[in-house]
Scaffold this motif. Structure first.
Motif, PDB file in Angstrom:
ATOM      1  N   VAL A  21       0.871  -1.131   0.055  1.00  0.00           N
ATOM      2  CA  VAL A  21      -0.031   0.004  -0.103  1.00  0.00           C
ATOM      3  C   VAL A  21       0.895   1.250  -0.102  1.00  0.00           C
ATOM      4  O   VAL A  21       0.690   2.344  -0.771  1.00  0.00           O
ATOM      5  CB  VAL A  21      -0.892  -0.045   1.174  1.00  0.00           C
ATOM      6  N   LYS A  53      -7.675   4.201  -9.593  1.00  0.00           N
ATOM      7  CA  LYS A  53      -8.634   3.285  -8.774  1.00  0.00           C
ATOM      8  C   LYS A  53      -8.418   1.999  -9.701  1.00  0.00           C
ATOM      9  O   LYS A  53      -8.253   0.982  -9.009  1.00  0.00           O
ATOM     10  CB  LYS A  53      -9.863   3.665  -8.775  1.00  0.00           C
ATOM     11  N   ALA A  77      -5.065   0.360  -9.036  1.00  0.00           N
ATOM     12  CA  ALA A  77      -5.030  -0.463  -7.670  1.00  0.00           C
ATOM     13  C   ALA A  77      -5.924  -1.737  -7.751  1.00  0.00           C
ATOM     14  O   ALA A  77      -5.205  -2.835  -7.371  1.00  0.00           O
ATOM     15  CB  ALA A  77      -5.754   0.529  -6.570  1.00  0.00           C
ATOM     16  N   ARG A  78      -7.052  -1.633  -8.450  1.00  0.00           N
ATOM     17  CA  ARG A  78      -7.702  -2.941  -8.544  1.00  0.00           C
ATOM     18  C   ARG A  78      -7.071  -3.956  -9.432  1.00  0.00           C
ATOM     19  O   ARG A  78      -7.052  -5.274  -9.140  1.00  0.00           O
ATOM     20  CB  ARG A  78      -9.206  -2.917  -8.996  1.00  0.00           C
ATOM     21  N   LEU A 129      -5.163  -4.565  -5.084  1.00  0.00           N
ATOM     22  CA  LEU A 129      -5.039  -3.680  -3.799  1.00  0.00           C
ATOM     23  C   LEU A 129      -6.461  -3.106  -3.590  1.00  0.00           C
ATOM     24  O   LEU A 129      -6.726  -2.005  -3.948  1.00  0.00           O
ATOM     25  CB  LEU A 129      -3.879  -2.694  -4.006  1.00  0.00           C
ATOM     26  N   TRP A 130      -7.478  -4.179  -3.077  1.00  0.00           N
ATOM     27  CA  TRP A 130      -8.576  -3.483  -3.031  1.00  0.00           C
ATOM     28  C   TRP A 130      -9.470  -4.308  -2.184  1.00  0.00           C
ATOM     29  O   TRP A 130      -9.320  -5.363  -1.658  1.00  0.00           O
ATOM     30  CB  TRP A 130      -9.353  -4.139  -4.449  1.00  0.00           C
ATOM     31  N   CYS A 178      -2.411  -0.481   7.015  1.00  0.00           N
ATOM     32  CA  CYS A 178      -2.664  -0.100   5.589  1.00  0.00           C
ATOM     33  C   CYS A 178      -3.332   1.276   5.848  1.00  0.00           C
ATOM     34  O   CYS A 178      -3.110   2.196   4.771  1.00  0.00           O
ATOM     35  CB  CYS A 178      -3.341  -0.973   4.881  1.00  0.00           C
ATOM     36  N   PHE A 216      -8.317   2.657  -3.033  1.00  0.00           N
ATOM     37  CA  PHE A 216      -8.495   1.178  -2.644  1.00  0.00           C
ATOM     38  C   PHE A 216     -10.050   0.648  -2.499  1.00  0.00           C
ATOM     39  O   PHE A 216      -9.943  -0.469  -1.983  1.00  0.00           O
ATOM     40  CB  PHE A 216      -7.714   0.917  -1.527  1.00  0.00           C
TER      41      PHE A 216
END
Length: 427
Positions: free
Chosen positions: A16, A51, A54-55, A59-60, A92, A106
């Motif tokens: 993160v 976003k 991240a997904r 990282l979600w 996180c 996230f």
């Protein structure tokens, strides 16, 4: 007592942190420019782009702790996310707190985190498919409507919004405010707390029900500001509910279960705020130190004036103490449950905002006139953190819990009721 982080805790915290440092922080100026140049109450394209990154990297949805074997949870519905423990998530969330929009990247921003917890714990399979799944996928946003302008909502038994059963529907009438997230065009569903049975026992009068924000009779009367900040596009709405009809199946868990659901939701939600607040404090002390080292006053660096050495030292001490208390609360929630950790949750809920506010205040002072402007993030951060002394229960409510626990240790010391003579009443 071993304070060493295990491999899993370190893994997620570092992933993160790396993503924030390499993908979010470098685009912060671009995010702000898009916010100011486009529709402020629209969806920020920079946020949506990051976003998606991240997904794609997994990282979600970090926040949902495991619920295997707990009552009400439908184990056949799989929550798509890492399902970190509270302790793992705390590490996180602190990193996410360093930049205001990082949590949403996230899919870990309030009030969606708490609402997803409610759906996961207490929702029917149909409610989960209709609302939890799109929330889980980051396709929609949600709101939690409990606070009311006409009553002291720190005592939730005061809530007056009525929910009257009418055949296969409930008819809802009332007014809510500080309904966070309702300014976002993606906000589609609200969990509303109201009164279904005024004649029931004090804590069995309230229920929670699902209300789509496009239902007839739902009206956003205005968006409220926080010390002048409107927090677009998230926002905090004052909402009127006038003869709003929703299916009876929208009730969560059944009539009179509102307080039970609230306690299940607010425990994690309270500590999530505290985790992020530690990240805010870390950003503030960093900004303060850099400013003090880079400015000269009265012939020497401001950092070399002794008062600032004391303030920096106090800030570091307070951050470290607060972090330990936060991690202790998270660890207790994981090992003994939210109810067993209620005292630690109350303590960190009081301590974290107070700590961050003091550090932010010093950081603003170090920046001089610039500190109260929007040239730096300090003024807006102070405004955000100041509201946490109200959110999820005001300081006074949590201090009451802490004090009563302390008094309970010495219950054998019970004073007799004083007589009028003891009170010094004139005769």
């Amino acid at each position: 007592m071993d304070f060493t982080l295990n491999a899993r805790e370190t893994h997620f915290r570092d992933r993160v942190k790396h993503f924030i440092d390499t993908r979010i922080r470098p685009r912060d100026a671009e995010y702000r420019a898009a916010h100011e140049s486009g529709d402020r109450w629209g969806v920020n394209p920079v946020l949506e782009a990051v976003k998606a990154e991240a997904r794609a990297e997994g990282l979600w949805n970090f926040f949902m702790p495991p619920h295997s074997g707990q009552a009400h949870v439908d184990e056949s519905f799989v929550f798509e996310g890492e399902q970190l423990t509270n302790l793992e998530y705390a590490l996180c969330a602190e990193e996410m707190g360093r930049i205001s929009w990082a949590s949403e990247v996230f899919n870990c921003s309030a009030p969606d985190t708490g609402n997803m917890e409610v759906f996961h714990r207490y929702g029917t399979r149909e409610q989960k498919e209709q609302w939890l799944r799109p929330l889980m996928n980051g396709e929609i946003r949600s709101a939690f409507l409990m606070t009311e302008p006409a009553v002291a909502s720190s005592d939730a038994t005061n809530v007056q919004t009525s929910m009257v059963r009418d055949g296969d529907h409930y008819v809802i009438n009332g007014r809510k405010w500080w309904s966070s997230g309702t300014g976002d065009p993606r906000c589609k569903i609200a969990i509303v707390m109201g009164k279904t049975n005024p004649d029931a026992s004090r804590h069995a009068q309230q229920s929670m029900i699902l209300v789509p924000l496009d239902a007839p009779g739902v009206k956003i009367e205005r968006m409220l500001s926080v010390f002048g900040y409107d927090h677009a596009p998230h926002g905090h709405g004052e909402i009127s509910l006038t003869d709003v009809r929703v299916p009876a199946d929208n009730i969560l868990l059944g009539e009179g279960r509102g307080f039970e659901i609230a306690q299940g939701r607010l425990g994690p939600g309270r500590i999530h705020h505290c985790m992020r607040t530690i990240g805010v404090a870390e950003e503030a002390i960093a900004a303060m130190a850099k400013r003090l080292l880079s400015r000269v006053a009265f012939g020497k660096r401001i950092a070399d004036h002794s008062i600032w050495e004391q303030r920096i030292a106090r800030a570091r001490i307070d951050i470290e103490m607060t972090r330990l208390l936060c991690l202790k609360a998270a660890d207790m929630m994981d090992k003994a449950g939210n109810k067993a950790a209620h005292l630690e949750i109350s303590m960190i809920k009081v301590q974290a905002p107070a700590m961050a506010l003091a550090i932010l205040d010093d950081a603003i002072q170090a920046h001089g006139g610039g500190g109260v402007s929007d040239d730096f993030d300090l003024a807006s951060a102070w405004a955000n953190v100041r509201t946490l002394r109200f959110a999820d229960g005001p300081d006074e409510v949590h201090c009451r819990t802490i004090a009563r626990n302390e008094f309970g240790k010495y219950s054998e010391f019970k004073a007799d009721r004083p007589s009028s003579g003891d009170l010094g009443v004139a005769r």
